[in-house]
Write an enzyme that holds these catalytic residues in place. Structure first.
Site, short mmCIF file in Angstrom:
data_model
loop_
_atom_site.label_atom_id
_atom_site.label_comp_id
_atom_site.label_asym_id
_atom_site.label_seq_id
_atom_site.Cartn_x
_atom_site.Cartn_y
_atom_site.Cartn_z
N ASP A 15 0.84 -1.19 0.00
CA ASP A 15 0.00 0.00 0.00
C ASP A 15 0.88 1.24 0.00
OD1 ASP A 15 -1.91 2.06 0.63
OD2 ASP A 15 -3.21 0.55 1.50
N GLN A 16 0.76 2.03 -1.06
CA GLN A 16 1.43 3.33 -1.13
C GLN A 16 2.94 3.21 -1.31
OE1 GLN A 16 -0.67 6.39 1.23
NE2 GLN A 16 1.32 7.10 1.90
N CYS A 55 -6.56 4.58 -2.49
CA CYS A 55 -6.65 3.15 -2.20
C CYS A 55 -7.86 2.46 -2.82
CB CYS A 55 -6.66 2.93 -0.69
SG CYS A 55 -5.13 3.41 0.13
N HIS A 105 -8.97 -3.50 1.39
CA HIS A 105 -9.75 -2.28 1.58
C HIS A 105 -11.14 -2.36 0.93
CE1 HIS A 105 -8.88 2.18 2.67
NE2 HIS A 105 -10.11 1.84 3.01
N ASP A 288 -0.86 -0.47 -4.75
CA ASP A 288 -2.11 0.14 -5.22
C ASP A 288 -1.91 1.55 -5.75
OD1 ASP A 288 -1.56 1.23 -2.73
OD2 ASP A 288 -3.61 1.07 -1.97
N HIS A 289 -0.89 2.25 -5.29
CA HIS A 289 -0.52 3.59 -5.78
C HIS A 289 0.82 3.94 -5.17
CE1 HIS A 289 -1.70 5.11 -1.84
NE2 HIS A 289 -2.84 4.47 -1.99
#
Length: 349
Positions: A15-16, A55, A105, A288-289
């Site tokens: 995540d991130q 997200c 999520h 995810d990003h």
């Protein structure tokens, strides 16, 4: 002649994580030996992007192969309709055992969206319209520490967070899952190991934080920016410059969390090797990003700059993907599901 058995599939999703904070993508500071080795053994995609630098919209597009607007998931509170099929639905029908271990999520009542098993869930699982109750997760650091606000940067430092604790459980549960599936008998698996790191809070173990504190660079922020960026910084309380020591601390923590994530990934890759699954498993690492990490005066996500929309994407499959290769092809998280479905020779979504 017998048809070769379909490969197992393991997707490790962080995540991130910006691709600009990985050794195999050219970062000279970060220590990510396990992900770098995965890249050396497979293919590294240099132009991979997320559908949205946020997200839920990005992840729901990853699951469905549809844009956020088609999914009607524009922010982190939006619920993906259970009527929309996902690649997990199709892979299950195609004969795969599908499992989600940890983070995805999902918002709302449906926390499977096609996955057959959820060996480990996530604390944010609540019905629509119900606020997440106060819990031990946020007793030391406020929930705003995981946001994109000025406060999330100003609290940067050393310590242990719920996110770090959760990821240890994801790593343990994934290793346990792999050991249980080490036999060649039964169906092939398509599993996702979902981590929270290196998502902020910008709080990291002291030894890692100290290593990066004097090594990180401080990004320059242009004095003239597009009005939309200025408004975004103003909304987040970031228009007034942060102190240099604050920026350095937040960037040091961000790098440290990337290394901590890499350690967890390393344990999973080691388990694959110990069980012999590495030779018959397609391993994909992605996020995810990305993470702004102070570039353009922004932190975390939610901006359409390369740091936030560019993602790492690494794939390894012995005997199929040539080791040490790179691809410049532009690709997106929305491409993953259709590719897996093609691999399983299943009907398209």
């Amino acid at each position: 002649m017998s048809t070769p058995a379909p490969p197992n599939i393991l997707i490790i999703m962080s995540d991130q994580h910006s691709r600009f904070q990985l050794g195999c993508y050219g970062d000279p500071i970060v220590r990510t030996p396990n992900l770098d080795r995965l890249a050396q053994q497979g293919m590294c995609f240099d132009s991979a992007y997320c559908p949205s630098p946020l997200c839920v919209p990005s992840r729901m597009s990853f699951m469905t192969g549809r844009t956020p607007s088609h999914n009607r998931t524009w922010d982190n509170a939006h619920v993906l309709s259970s009527a929309i099929p996902t690649w997990a639905h199709v892979m299950t029908v195609a004969g795969y055992e599908t499992s989600l271990i940890g983070r995805m999520h999902f918002v709302g009542d449906d926390h499977r969206h096609g996955f057959e098993n959820r060996p480990l869930g996530e604390s944010s699982a609540t019905p629509p319209g119900v606020s997440i109750p106060a819990s031990k997760a946020w007793t030391r650091y406020s929930s705003e520490s995981a946001s994109q606000s000025r406060l999330s940067v100003e609290i940067a430092g050393t310590g242990t967070t719920y996110y770090q604790w959760f990821d240890t459980h994801v790593m343990d549960a994934t290793c346990q899952y792999l050991r249980a599936h080490a036999s060649t008998a039964g169906r092939p698996f398509a599993a996702v190991a979902g981590f929270l790191l290196p998502h902020n809070p910008y709080i990291a173990p002291k030894n890692l934080f100290d290593y990066y504190y004097d090594r990180v660079t401080l990004p320059e922020v242009e004095t003239v920016q597009p009005p939309a960026v200025t408004r975004l910084r103003e909304t987040r309380g970031l228009l007034e410059p942060l102190a240099e020591k604050t920026i350095r601390a937040a960037r040091a923590a961000s790098y440290a969390l990337c290394e901590l994530l890499d350690m967890n990934v390393g344990r999973i890759l080691q388990t694959l090797e110990e069980t012999g699954l590495d030779q018959r498993t397609l391993v994909i690492y992605l996020s995810d990003h990305g993470e702004m990490a102070g570039h353009h005066g922004l932190w975390a996500k939610g901006a359409f700059y390369e740091q936030a929309v560019g993602i790492p994407f690494i794939a390894r499959q012995p005997g199929t993907i040539a080791p040490g290769t790179r691809s410049a092809a532009i690709c997106n998280l929305m491409d993953i599901g259709p590719t897996l479905i093609d691999l399983a020779a299943a009907p398209p979504l």
